[in-house]
Write a protein that holds these residues in place. Structure first.
Motif, PDB file in Angstrom:
ATOM      1  N   ILE A  86       0.859  -1.189   0.000  1.00 53.07           N
ATOM      2  CA  ILE A  86       0.000   0.000   0.000  1.00 53.07           C
ATOM      3  C   ILE A  86       0.891   1.232   0.000  1.00 53.07           C
ATOM      4  O   ILE A  86       1.896   1.291   0.723  1.00 53.07           O
ATOM      5  N   ASP A 114      -8.761  -6.485   3.051  1.00 52.34           N
ATOM      6  CA  ASP A 114      -9.021  -5.048   2.888  1.00 52.34           C
ATOM      7  C   ASP A 114      -7.878  -4.380   2.142  1.00 52.34           C
ATOM      8  O   ASP A 114      -8.100  -3.475   1.316  1.00 52.34           O
ATOM      9  N   ARG A 118      -8.182  -2.227  -1.250  1.00 56.38           N
ATOM     10  CA  ARG A 118      -7.709  -0.844  -1.280  1.00 56.38           C
ATOM     11  C   ARG A 118      -6.641  -0.661  -2.349  1.00 56.38           C
ATOM     12  O   ARG A 118      -6.637   0.335  -3.078  1.00 56.38           O
ATOM     13  N   SER A 119      -5.719  -1.615  -2.443  1.00 54.83           N
ATOM     14  CA  SER A 119      -4.645  -1.510  -3.423  1.00 54.83           C
ATOM     15  C   SER A 119      -5.202  -1.460  -4.837  1.00 54.83           C
ATOM     16  O   SER A 119      -4.755  -0.666  -5.674  1.00 54.83           O
ATOM     17  N   GLU A 121      -8.225  -0.499  -5.747  1.00 57.41           N
ATOM     18  CA  GLU A 121      -8.913   0.785  -5.930  1.00 57.41           C
ATOM     19  C   GLU A 121      -7.915   1.903  -6.193  1.00 57.41           C
ATOM     20  O   GLU A 121      -8.130   2.752  -7.083  1.00 57.41           O
ATOM     21  N   ASP A 122      -6.815   1.932  -5.451  1.00 59.08           N
ATOM     22  CA  ASP A 122      -5.807   2.974  -5.660  1.00 59.08           C
ATOM     23  C   ASP A 122      -5.153   2.838  -7.035  1.00 59.08           C
ATOM     24  O   ASP A 122      -4.888   3.837  -7.707  1.00 59.08           O
TER      25      ASP A 122
END
Length: 311
Positions: A86, A114, A118-119, A121-122
């Motif tokens: 991340i 999670d 998140r990764s 999405e980023d």
């Protein structure tokens, strides 16, 4: 250029792929013009598979790749990126992991479910895309339990939902990828530097296992970070200075290649591409000229007799 389906997925990759570490300023800074030119040259050569990662230049590679592909039809190419690191706001200074970029961000290991979401999405934001075709667990060497227990199930679910097309693992070793192949339902292994002219350690166990399980292999790092990239030994072997025994071996290989009218980097690409488990060979570039050269080498036949003569 032919395309091959990855494992049992619907994602297809071209036999030659574009590796995005170079345009993330690996070892040295690359201008925006040169980075765009490298991607454009890959496209002109028929490449439709592009690989990147948040790790490469602290997101710079993803941003540059997305910008270079923005005007191309999304249905005509495949992009892979990776999860496990991340990116969070950094303390400034310069990056200390091999990329010539400001340390505006820092990497934090995270193979939780999670963290995977998140990764992704980023990465979608940095790429400027609405989907990622292939997602790889990136370097989980010291994180096996979390990677197989949390990250892999999250990717499996995302694949089942159709959010991603194919899933796998990308590493600089063969032993842990072999465990993933044997114990999970991944589609692909990106194998960096472990099936090359200099290092064939993946050949006895991992590659046959992938064939038997229907898992595709993407061969990366076929120049072993530079030592095989030119007809005289390059400066680095596996991201460190070249040991003298390795240098001597490369010099001998180059002599044999010349006797067959083949360049050393041409042989390095062809060696990896000829294995039946390998779906694609990914090579990086930091300019249009570099990639055009590599594409030409990939497209040029190598005599079978060479393989008998090389040590």
């Amino acid at each position: 250029m032919k395309s091959v389906r990855l494992g049992g997925s619907k994602a297809e990759v071209t036999g030659l792929g574009f590796g995005g570490a170079g345009i993330g300023n690996l070892f040295t800074a690359v201008s925006e013009v040169d980075a765009r030119g490298a991607v454009d040259a890959a496209w002109a050569a028929g490449v439709r598979y592009f690989d990147t990662a948040p790790h490469y230049g602290l997101g710079l590679s993803e941003r540059r790749l997305g910008a270079a592909l923005a005007d191309r039809p999304r249905s005509e190419y495949v992009v892979s990126t990776k999860v496990g690191r991340i990116l969070e706001p950094g303390a400034g200074g310069r990056d200390d992991e091999g990329f010539d970029v400001p340390a505006d961000y820092r990497r934090r290991w995270d193979f939780s479910a999670d963290g995977v979401r998140r990764s992704i999405e980023d990465s979608l934001v940095r790429l400027g895309m609405d989907r990622i075709d292939v997602v790889l667990l990136h370097d989980p060497d010291d994180h096996w339990a979390e990677a197989v227990g949390s990250a892999y199930p999250a990717l499996h679910d995302l694949r089942s939902q159709g959010v991603v097309g194919a899933i796998g693992v990308g590493m600089n070793q063969w032993e842990m990828p072999a465990r993933f192949v044997a114990e999970t339902d991944i589609d692909v292994v990106m194998l960096a530097g472990r099936y090359t002219l200099l290092d064939r350690s993946a050949a006895p166990k991992l590659l046959p296992l992938c064939l038997s399980r229907g898992v595709s292999v993407i061969a990366a790092g076929v120049f072993n970070s530079g030592v095989l990239a030119t007809d005289t030994p390059g400066a680095t072997y596996d991201y460190a200075p070249v040991p003298e025994p390795v240098r001597a071996r490369v010099v001998r290989m180059a002599e044999i290649c010349r006797a067959h009218r083949v360049s050393l980097p041409q042989a390095a690409i062809a060696f990896a591409a000829r294995h039946p488990a390998v779906a694609s060979v990914v090579v990086g570039a930091q300019s249009a000229d570099q990639f055009s050269r590599n594409a030409s080498l990939y497209a040029t036949a190598v005599p079978d007799k060479l393989w008998d003569d090389l040590p």
